[in-house]
Each structure stands twice: as structure tokens, then as C-alpha cells.
Design an enzyme around this catalytic site. Structure first.
Site, PDB file in Angstrom:
ATOM      1  N   GLY A  53       0.850  -1.190   0.000  1.00 12.78           N
ATOM      2  CA  GLY A  53       0.000   0.000   0.000  1.00 12.78           C
ATOM      3  C   GLY A  53       0.875   1.224   0.000  1.00 12.78           C
ATOM      4  N   GLU A  54       0.724   2.047   1.011  1.00 10.39           N
ATOM      5  CA  GLU A  54       1.523   3.275   1.097  1.00 10.39           C
ATOM      6  C   GLU A  54       1.981   3.420   2.552  1.00 10.39           C
ATOM      7  OE1 GLU A  54       2.992   5.453  -0.978  1.00 10.39           O
ATOM      8  OE2 GLU A  54       3.709   6.038   0.996  1.00 10.39           O
ATOM      9  N   SER A  55       3.292   3.277   2.740  1.00  9.82           N
ATOM     10  CA  SER A  55       3.810   3.206   4.116  1.00  9.82           C
ATOM     11  C   SER A  55       3.615   4.512   4.883  1.00  9.82           C
ATOM     12  CB  SER A  55       5.291   2.822   4.094  1.00  9.82           C
ATOM     13  OG  SER A  55       6.042   3.736   3.322  1.00  9.82           O
ATOM     14  N   CYS A  85       6.121  -5.270   0.401  1.00  7.95           N
ATOM     15  CA  CYS A  85       6.283  -3.929  -0.180  1.00  7.95           C
ATOM     16  C   CYS A  85       6.166  -2.834   0.888  1.00  7.95           C
ATOM     17  CB  CYS A  85       5.304  -3.744  -1.337  1.00  7.95           C
ATOM     18  SG  CYS A  85       5.836  -2.426  -2.456  1.00  7.95           S
ATOM     19  N   ILE A 143       5.776  -3.016  -7.431  1.00  8.01           N
ATOM     20  CA  ILE A 143       5.005  -1.796  -7.700  1.00  8.01           C
ATOM     21  C   ILE A 143       5.549  -0.681  -6.804  1.00  8.01           C
ATOM     22  CG2 ILE A 143       2.716  -0.740  -7.744  1.00  8.01           C
ATOM     23  CD1 ILE A 143       1.594  -3.670  -7.835  1.00  8.01           C
ATOM     24  N   ARG A 144       6.231   0.285  -7.400  1.00  9.41           N
ATOM     25  CA  ARG A 144       6.897   1.347  -6.618  1.00  9.41           C
ATOM     26  C   ARG A 144       7.558   0.746  -5.376  1.00  9.41           C
ATOM     27  NH1 ARG A 144       2.332   3.302  -8.267  1.00  9.41           N
ATOM     28  NH2 ARG A 144       1.260   3.204  -6.264  1.00  9.41           N
ATOM     29  N   HIS A 184       4.951  -8.463  -4.378  1.00 13.09           N
ATOM     30  CA  HIS A 184       3.565  -8.710  -3.948  1.00 13.09           C
ATOM     31  C   HIS A 184       3.097 -10.114  -4.325  1.00 13.09           C
ATOM     32  CE1 HIS A 184       2.451  -4.456  -3.132  1.00 13.09           C
ATOM     33  NE2 HIS A 184       3.333  -4.185  -4.074  1.00 13.09           N
ATOM     34  N   GLU A 186       0.775 -11.657  -3.107  1.00  7.40           N
ATOM     35  CA  GLU A 186      -0.691 -11.680  -2.965  1.00  7.40           C
ATOM     36  C   GLU A 186      -1.391 -11.328  -4.273  1.00  7.40           C
ATOM     37  OE1 GLU A 186       1.351  -9.484  -1.788  1.00  7.40           O
ATOM     38  OE2 GLU A 186       0.535  -7.453  -1.832  1.00  7.40           O
TER      39      GLU A 186
END
Ligand code: GLN
Length: 206
Positions: A53-55, A85, A143-144, A184, A186
């Protein structure tokens, strides 16, 4: 490897990110999985997944939901934890290119660099072999993604990118009961990493 308990419950930190995908992957791997959003829910799980997600957002929400210290303490106490991630970033003891106010849970003595693979390359795929995960190289989706720049003594490198421009970069690690991947699993339907983690949770609980 499979001597542990099988009646364990694995939580997925459900503040932000690809929570559903991890719940689905864990369930498909034969584990019982539950979202964790409150300290009481954390108490009832035997292991925890921290999703992608976004840390920076996850860091803020961990404070809002009063989960930072409870999670930190459970990890210190040996609860198995797996971060993918953004989840890897949350488990790092040091973050490069982070926001100054972002804070994680610790758990793995490593320095990670956020968005390390370059701004142009938002997402890419590469083969990764993971120690302890049998079968062909993992088809890893980034992803990023962060990569791991340094690991402390006691941290085992489980996987590196094995081809392409980022070949050699560390993207999977383990320290004790804490595991992290920069990619990822998942999202790909390959359940080997989730099975590996479910076995680890069973062993720790057994
Ligand atoms: N770049 C994101 C972060 O810093 C991680 C991206 C991801 O989890 N797919 O948290």
C-alpha cells in the site's frame, strides 16, 4: 517444516492497502485469516501480515488506530510477521527516501530505500529465487517497490532479483520470525510465500 499447529489465525493489518488480496491468499493457502484494525483484534491472532500500500499513510493510521505500540511489542515478543512492499518498509529499522515523520514497527534490522527501482519504472516483474521456498523462481511483481540496501547481522537474505537491470538487489529477507518481500505475492496467485508464512506461524504457535 510442517510440524507446527494448523489451527492458527493470521491477521492482516487492515488500515490501508491490499488487505483483501492477502486475506484471500492466506485463506487459499489453507490458513484462517482475519482483518486487524483494533488492538483487541491484534490480541486474537497468532501472526500478522502487513500488506502492500503506502507506508506513509499506514504509519499515520497506525497512530490514529493506536496500533503502533501494540504491534511493536508483539513483534518484539516473537509474533511472526510478514510484510510485503509497504509492509517491508514498516518492518525496517531504517528507511531512506521516506517522509521525515514516517515510523514503522521495526522487527528486521535493515535499511530499505523507498521507491528504489526508479521513478520511470513504476512497476515491473522479475524472477526471484527464495531460500526455503521450493520450486521454480518466483514471478515477482514490483510496484513502486523498495529494495534492501543493508542488512544487520542476524538477518538472512532470502532472495535477490536474478535478472534484468536490478539484478542482485535484495528483495526478500528474514530475521527470526519476521519475513519481508519487496514484491507482492498476494497479486499473482502463487501461494508459496503465504504457505511459507502460515507454516512459520504454526511452528511458532506449536
Ligand atoms: N511506495 C510505497 C510506499 O512507500 C510502497 C508501494 C507498495 O506497497 N506497492 O509505501
Amino acid at each position: 517444516m510442517s510440524a507446527g499447529r494448523t489451527d492458527v489465525t493470521i491477521g492482516v493489518l487492515a488500515l490501508q492497502g491490499d488487505v483483501r488480496e492477502h486475506l484471500h491468499a492466506l485463506t487459499s493457502a489453507g490458513a484462517t485469516a482475519r482483518p486487524v484494525r483494533r488492538p483487541e483484534e491484534l490480541e486474537r491472532v497468532d501472526g500478522l501480515v502487513i500488506p502492500g500500500g503506502e507506508s506513509t499513510t499506514m504509519s499515520k493510521l497506525a497512530d490514529v488506530f493506536e496500533l503502533r505500540e501494540p504491534i511493536r511489542k508483539r513483534i518484539e515478543g516473537g509474533m511472526p510477521v510478514y510484510g510485503s512492499c509497504a509492509g517491508m518498509i514498516m518492518l525496517a529499522t531504517e528507511v531512506l527516501d521516506g517522509r521525515p515523520d514516517q515510523q514503522g514497527f521495526g522487527g528486521i534490522g535493515m535499511t530499505v530505500r523507498r521507491n528504489a527501482f526508479g521513478r520511470q519504472v513504476d512497476s515491473f516483474e522479475a524472477p526471484v529465487e527464495i531460500t526455503g521456498v521450493p520450486g521454480p523462481p518466483f514471478h515477482a511483481v514490483f510496484i513502486r517497490a523498495p529494495w534492501v540496501e543493508r542488512v544487520a547481522d542476524g538477518v538472512e537474505v532470502l532472495g535477490r532479483v536474478s535478472a534484468g537491470p536490478a539484478a542482485g538487489r535484495i528483495v526478500a529477507v528474514r530475521q527470526g520470525n519476521a519475513v519481508a518481500t519487496a514484491f507482492h505475492p498476494e497479486l499473482t496467485g502463487d501461494l508459496r510465500v503465504h504457505r511459507y508464512f502460515a507454516e512459520l506461524v504454526g511452528e511458532a504457535a506449536g
